[in-house]
Design a protein around this motif. Structure first.
Motif, short mmCIF file in Angstrom:
data_model
loop_
_atom_site.label_atom_id
_atom_site.label_comp_id
_atom_site.label_asym_id
_atom_site.label_seq_id
_atom_site.Cartn_x
_atom_site.Cartn_y
_atom_site.Cartn_z
N GLY A 45 -68.97 -11.54 -16.78
CA GLY A 45 -68.25 -12.35 -17.74
C GLY A 45 -68.20 -11.77 -19.14
N GLY A 46 -68.42 -10.47 -19.25
CA GLY A 46 -68.40 -9.82 -20.56
C GLY A 46 -69.74 -9.79 -21.26
N SER A 47 -70.79 -10.30 -20.62
CA SER A 47 -72.13 -10.33 -21.21
C SER A 47 -72.96 -9.18 -20.66
N LEU A 48 -73.42 -8.30 -21.54
CA LEU A 48 -74.27 -7.20 -21.10
C LEU A 48 -75.59 -7.71 -20.56
N LYS A 88 -71.83 -1.57 -8.39
CA LYS A 88 -70.42 -1.34 -8.70
C LYS A 88 -69.88 -2.40 -9.66
N PHE A 89 -69.09 -1.92 -10.64
CA PHE A 89 -68.39 -2.78 -11.57
C PHE A 89 -66.90 -2.48 -11.51
N GLN A 90 -66.12 -3.20 -12.33
CA GLN A 90 -64.68 -2.98 -12.44
C GLN A 90 -64.33 -2.84 -13.91
N LEU A 91 -63.66 -1.73 -14.25
CA LEU A 91 -63.23 -1.51 -15.63
C LEU A 91 -61.82 -2.05 -15.76
N VAL A 92 -61.71 -3.20 -16.41
CA VAL A 92 -60.48 -3.98 -16.40
C VAL A 92 -59.71 -3.85 -17.71
N TYR A 93 -58.42 -3.50 -17.58
CA TYR A 93 -57.42 -3.70 -18.63
C TYR A 93 -56.29 -4.47 -17.97
N ALA A 94 -56.04 -5.67 -18.46
CA ALA A 94 -55.11 -6.56 -17.77
C ALA A 94 -53.74 -5.93 -17.54
N ASP A 95 -53.24 -5.18 -18.56
CA ASP A 95 -51.87 -4.65 -18.42
C ASP A 95 -51.80 -3.48 -17.46
N GLU A 96 -52.93 -2.97 -16.97
CA GLU A 96 -52.92 -1.96 -15.91
C GLU A 96 -52.82 -2.60 -14.52
N ILE A 97 -52.99 -3.91 -14.45
CA ILE A 97 -53.10 -4.58 -13.15
C ILE A 97 -51.92 -5.51 -12.89
N LEU A 98 -51.60 -6.35 -13.87
CA LEU A 98 -50.60 -7.40 -13.68
C LEU A 98 -49.68 -7.50 -14.88
N HIS A 99 -48.51 -8.08 -14.66
CA HIS A 99 -47.64 -8.48 -15.76
C HIS A 99 -48.00 -9.91 -16.16
N PRO A 100 -47.91 -10.27 -17.44
CA PRO A 100 -48.24 -11.65 -17.83
C PRO A 100 -47.44 -12.71 -17.09
N LEU A 152 -65.77 0.52 -23.73
CA LEU A 152 -66.29 1.49 -22.76
C LEU A 152 -67.81 1.61 -22.86
N GLU A 153 -68.36 1.41 -24.05
CA GLU A 153 -69.81 1.52 -24.22
C GLU A 153 -70.56 0.52 -23.35
N PHE A 154 -69.92 -0.58 -23.02
CA PHE A 154 -70.51 -1.58 -22.13
C PHE A 154 -70.89 -0.92 -20.80
N TYR A 155 -69.96 -0.14 -20.25
CA TYR A 155 -70.21 0.52 -18.96
C TYR A 155 -71.12 1.73 -19.13
N GLY A 156 -71.04 2.38 -20.27
CA GLY A 156 -71.96 3.48 -20.54
C GLY A 156 -73.40 3.00 -20.56
N ASP A 157 -73.64 1.86 -21.18
CA ASP A 157 -74.99 1.28 -21.20
C ASP A 157 -75.45 0.93 -19.79
N CYS A 173 -67.93 2.41 -10.56
CA CYS A 173 -67.00 1.51 -11.24
C CYS A 173 -65.58 1.82 -10.77
N THR A 174 -64.78 0.77 -10.66
CA THR A 174 -63.41 0.91 -10.18
C THR A 174 -62.43 0.95 -11.34
N PRO A 175 -61.59 1.98 -11.42
CA PRO A 175 -60.49 1.97 -12.39
C PRO A 175 -59.25 1.34 -11.76
N PHE A 176 -58.36 0.84 -12.60
CA PHE A 176 -57.14 0.22 -12.10
C PHE A 176 -55.87 0.90 -12.61
N GLY A 177 -56.03 1.92 -13.44
CA GLY A 177 -54.90 2.65 -13.97
C GLY A 177 -55.36 3.92 -14.63
N LEU A 178 -54.44 4.65 -15.24
CA LEU A 178 -54.78 5.96 -15.80
C LEU A 178 -55.75 5.85 -16.97
#
Length: 387
Positions: free
Chosen positions: A22-25, A44-56, A81-86, A100-105
């Motif tokens: 939920g965004g909490s380290l 495993k985690f997921q590195l999420v950027y909404a606009d790489e996955i879905l249209h609003p 990104l530091e969240f996942y680095g930690d 970790c799973t990427p969803f776009g470039l």
């Protein structure tokens, strides 16, 4: 960097934490600690950027937690990104694998900058050819999930990777939850023979042990299962995830099946030797012993249904998701008739339930630079008749 090898019958067990933090380290580290204590080899985690996955304009999506406006939820889950680095440092400090799973470039390149030991592509991205090409360029061991796909989809995805890159293919059913009887686990052997690579299972079923233990007997190199602290938590996948006590049960069951094969396994720690062993009479004898034991405990009819016939097809519970859960070309903005379609106007996105699907991502370069034949509303899939 230490070389990593996928070993059939000695599966890597992945705890999929996804975005359950939920965004909490602090919550993420609590999940990591609990998953490792429960026996996970890899977190495993997921590195999420909404606009790489879905249209609003995708709107609400039915998920285990109910009807959710998924684009907005993904926006809430975007973290630096530091969240996942930690988390990578925290997990590797415990001697375990970070994944970790990427969803776009963008997310793929950011993950690569963390120098991970392996990468993972989720089922809906199996036909995201620009993403696959990018990840393949890293030549890291890569895990591909293959839910809601056909053999041709898998073949095309694998063609993006060099034969020298270690790739493991996860059989998956893209339904939440997925019925155990949809898993068709005899397919594991066939996929391994067809593509000549290690295979495994990404399991969305509710039973902690049934699919993972039988998959191990059929040669799984990877077992992935969603993990949560409690099914009542607010993570997107928590209602179908395993809490610690159930995840521990799964790990014990998988390792027990693994032990049945250990006396007969070849000493060489490589895929070729293991694959050869899986054609031997000794392997078949042990596998049937394991299957018979599970049949006595759970019933022959159920186990025969879970094992299936080994033919690759869309499972009943995921069939309606084909062309919608996976990726296609969508208009980022309203494109009026007569307009030239630019690179910034098109994205490779999931369609989901409301919008129409577009062309396969293989057509991206051919669509860019063409003229719109008719109005293409923002979010809608771009079809041949639109250009």
């Amino acid at each position: 960097m230490t070389h990593f090898t996928f070993m059939p019958l000695r599966p890597l067990i992945i705890a999929e934490l996804g975005t359950g933090h939920g965004g909490s380290l602090q919550k993420a580290k609590e999940l990591v600690d609990a998953a490792l204590e429960s026996g996970a080899d890899c977190i495993k985690f997921q590195l999420v950027y909404a606009d790489e996955i879905l249209h609003p304009n995708t709107g609400v999506v039915p998920l285990p937690g109910g009807q959710i406006r998924l684009y907005d939820r993904f926006k809430e889950l975007e973290v630096p990104l530091e969240f996942y680095g930690d988390l990578k440092e925290y997990i590797e400090g415990r001697g375990k694998l970070f994944l970790c799973t990427p969803f776009g470039l963008r997310s793929a390149r950011e993950l690569a900058s963390l120098n991970p030991r392996l990468m993972k592509i989720a089922s809906p991205e199996l036909n995201h050819l620009p993403l696959l090409t990018e990840v393949a360029s890293y030549t890291l061991p890569t895990i591909l999930s293959s839910g809601v796909s056909l053999l041709a989809d898998i073949e095309l995805a694998l063609s993006c990777f060099s034969p020298d890159t270690p790739v493991s293919l996860l059989h998956c059913v893209t339904a939440y939850p997925a019925p155990e009887t949809d898993y068709n686990l005899r397919l594991l052997e066939n996929l391994q023979r067809i593509f000549g690579i290690p295979v495994g299972v990404s399991d969305h079923s509710m039973d902690p042990v049934l699919v993972p233990s039988l998959a191990t007997a059929f040669g799984a190199s990877v077992i992935e299962k969603h993990f949560c602290l409690s099914r009542s938590d607010k993570g997107l996948d928590d209602p179908i995830a395993l809490p610690p006590e159930d995840f521990s049960r799964m790990v014990r069951a998988v390792r027990q099946v693994e032990k049945e094969f250990e006396p007969f396994m070849p000493p060489q720690q490589d895929f070729k030797s293991s694959a050869t062993f899986m054609n031997s009479a000794a392997y078949i004898q042990v596998r049937e012993k394991v299957v018979d034991a599970v049949k006595k405990e759970r019933g022959a009819a159920l186990i025969d249904a879970v094992l299936g016939d080994g033919i690759k097809r869309l499972a009943p519970s995921e069939k309606a998701n084909y062309d919608r859960t996976n990726r296609s070309l969508h208009a980022v903005r309203d494109i009026p008739a007569g307009a030239l379609i630019g690179e910034q106007d098109v994205a490779v996105l999931r369609t989901e339930k409301v919008l129409r699907p577009g062309l396969h991502s293989r057509w991206l370069e051919q669509v860019i630079g063409r003229t719109a034949r008719q109005d293409i509303p923002a979010g809608e899939g771009i079809r041949f008749e639109d250009i």
